[in-house]
Design a protein around this motif. Structure first.
Motif, short mmCIF file in Angstrom:
data_model
loop_
_atom_site.label_atom_id
_atom_site.label_comp_id
_atom_site.label_asym_id
_atom_site.label_seq_id
_atom_site.Cartn_x
_atom_site.Cartn_y
_atom_site.Cartn_z
N ASN A 175 -2.85 5.59 4.96
CA ASN A 175 -2.45 6.18 3.67
C ASN A 175 -3.53 7.12 3.14
O ASN A 175 -4.65 7.20 3.66
CB ASN A 175 -2.09 5.09 2.66
N TRP A 176 -3.18 7.83 2.08
CA TRP A 176 -4.11 8.79 1.49
C TRP A 176 -5.36 8.11 0.94
O TRP A 176 -6.46 8.65 1.00
CB TRP A 176 -3.41 9.58 0.38
N THR A 177 -5.19 6.92 0.40
CA THR A 177 -6.34 6.21 -0.17
C THR A 177 -7.42 5.97 0.88
O THR A 177 -8.61 6.03 0.59
CB THR A 177 -5.88 4.89 -0.80
N THR B 149 3.54 1.02 6.20
CA THR B 149 2.74 0.60 5.06
C THR B 149 2.06 -0.72 5.42
O THR B 149 2.14 -1.17 6.56
CB THR B 149 3.63 0.43 3.81
N ASN C 12 5.24 9.47 5.85
CA ASN C 12 5.72 8.27 5.12
C ASN C 12 6.18 7.20 6.10
O ASN C 12 7.24 6.60 5.95
CB ASN C 12 6.85 8.63 4.15
N ASP D 119 -4.38 7.84 -4.38
CA ASP D 119 -3.77 8.83 -3.48
C ASP D 119 -3.86 10.23 -4.08
O ASP D 119 -4.15 11.21 -3.39
CB ASP D 119 -2.31 8.49 -3.23
N THR E 100 0.85 -1.19 0.00
CA THR E 100 0.00 0.00 0.00
C THR E 100 0.88 1.24 0.00
O THR E 100 2.08 1.18 0.32
CB THR E 100 -0.90 0.06 1.24
N SER E 101 0.30 2.37 -0.35
CA SER E 101 1.05 3.62 -0.25
C SER E 101 1.39 3.88 1.21
O SER E 101 0.76 3.35 2.14
CB SER E 101 0.24 4.78 -0.83
N LEU E 102 2.42 4.69 1.43
CA LEU E 102 2.95 4.90 2.77
C LEU E 102 1.96 5.68 3.64
O LEU E 102 1.13 6.44 3.15
CB LEU E 102 4.29 5.63 2.69
N TYR E 103 2.09 5.47 4.96
CA TYR E 103 1.13 6.03 5.92
C TYR E 103 1.49 7.46 6.32
O TYR E 103 2.66 7.78 6.56
CB TYR E 103 1.09 5.16 7.17
N GLN E 104 0.45 8.26 6.44
CA GLN E 104 0.57 9.64 6.92
C GLN E 104 -0.28 9.78 8.19
O GLN E 104 -0.99 8.85 8.58
CB GLN E 104 0.10 10.62 5.84
N PHE F 88 -2.12 2.56 -6.13
CA PHE F 88 -2.40 3.48 -5.02
C PHE F 88 -2.06 4.92 -5.39
O PHE F 88 -2.63 5.85 -4.82
CB PHE F 88 -1.60 3.06 -3.78
#
Length: 335
Positions: A209-211, A232, A229, A275, A146-150, A271
């Motif tokens: 993540n943004w998604t 994940t 970032n 995102d 998955t895209s990285l976490y924020q 993603f």
């Protein structure tokens, strides 16, 4: 004349007999399961193209089970394929906490810096060198990331490296522990309940993540987004081994074409599209996106080191080569 006619009748009779004694070859029926709807952004982008090619074959029929219901339980995707209950599945490792301990080391805070390199390290290095036992019961098609976490919050943070007093939702033992190390009061609330709990102030923010923000309308009830970032998740597309070996040649060629590192990277990149839409929505809503300074990022990374070390020690105590896996990830990331 009679002899010729008799021969013709005999020939036609033989042809008819052969036509009814040799029925058309049976189609291969593939049961495909996912914990998501078929229209899910990542599933439709990363997996459906392969399914469409398989469905177009004359010798293959697909039976789809998507988004819950029969065979759609998120915690059962891998096991159902391994046991032959379904033939192919799409899932996420974090839904079965502890089943893929070495695989999930790459999801730890700051272990990887971007989707492409992280997915490549996972498939080209960690999978062949260390993960054979964790995935031995299936044919791996994709291991995607998955895209990285924020960190997404209702109110602006004075210091994003200090979450003291804030109620933050995250998922997975290591991510929850990382949020705690930063001072947060952590909570694992099921995804469909995120919006309501943010709206009511039960939560102050989420780590994801943004998604996630677009899937669960998080941007409507948060105003600030901190680009950390930090962490994940790993997803998979797998097939039952016996099913794969028994596939007709044309079907096997399609599965092979959609398998491996490049196919996994392509799925991970799905993603980026979702995102991008989430970031655009947040901006249109007037939300603020905060980039961390190098000093803040380093402070955050230093703060979660004990969390990482504790996890590695726990796995080593179980006889797993966690330190070797993690060191290999960092070595490859540094190249």
């Amino acid at each position: 004349m009679k002899s010729t006619l008799a021969k013709m009748i005999c020939g036609l009779s033989l042809l008819f007999a052969l036509s009814i004694s040799e029925p058309a070859a049976a189609k291969t029926v593939l049961k495909v399961a996912s914990f998501t709807p078929k229209t899910n952004t990542i599933f439709s982008c990363g997996v459906v193209p392969m399914l469409d090619e398989l469905a177009a074959l004359d010798d293959v029929t697909l039976e789809g089970y998507y988004g819950g219901g029969a065979f759609g339980n998120a915690t059962q995707q891998y096991d159902q394929v391994a046991r032959g209950i379904t033939d192919m599945a799409f899932g996420i490792t974090s839904y079965t906490e502890g089943q893929f301990p070495l695989t999930e080391l790459i999801t730890m805070p700051f272990a990887v810096g971007d989707l492409d390199s992280g997915t490549r390290i996972l498939n080209d290095t960690i999978l062949p060198e260390f993960l054979g036992a964790e995935w031995q019961d299936v044919k791996v098609i994709h291991l995607w990331m998955t895209s990285l976490y924020q960190i997404h919050t209702r109110k602006e943070l004075k210091d994003p490296t200090n979450l003291s007093g804030l109620r933050i939702r995250s998922a997975g033992d290591v991510h929850l522990a990382a949020m705690q190390a930063l001072g947060a009061q952590v909570s694992f609330i099921p995804s469909p309940q995120i919006y309501e709990n943010l709206q009511k102030g039960v939560l102050d923010g989420i780590h994801g993540n943004w998604t996630t923000t677009i899937a669960f309308k998080v941007a409507e009830v948060t105003k600030h987004h901190y680009v950390t970032n930090m962490g994940t998740s790993i997803g998979f597309t797998v097939m039952n081994k016996k099913t794969y070996e028994a596939l007709p040649a044309d079907a096997k060629a399609i599965v092979d074409k959609h398998s491996g590192t490049q196919a996994s990277i392509k799925t991970s990149r799905c993603f980026l599209t979702s995102d991008g839409k989430a970031i655009e929505l947040a901006k249109n809503l007037g939300n603020v996106i905060h980039e961390l300074t190098p000093e803040q990022r380093q402070k955050m990374a230093d703060t979660v080191v004990p969390v990482i070390e504790k996890r590695l020690a726990e796995l080593e105590a179980r006889g797993l080569p966690a330190r070797a896996v993690y060191d290999r990830i960092i070595e490859e990331r540094s190249k």
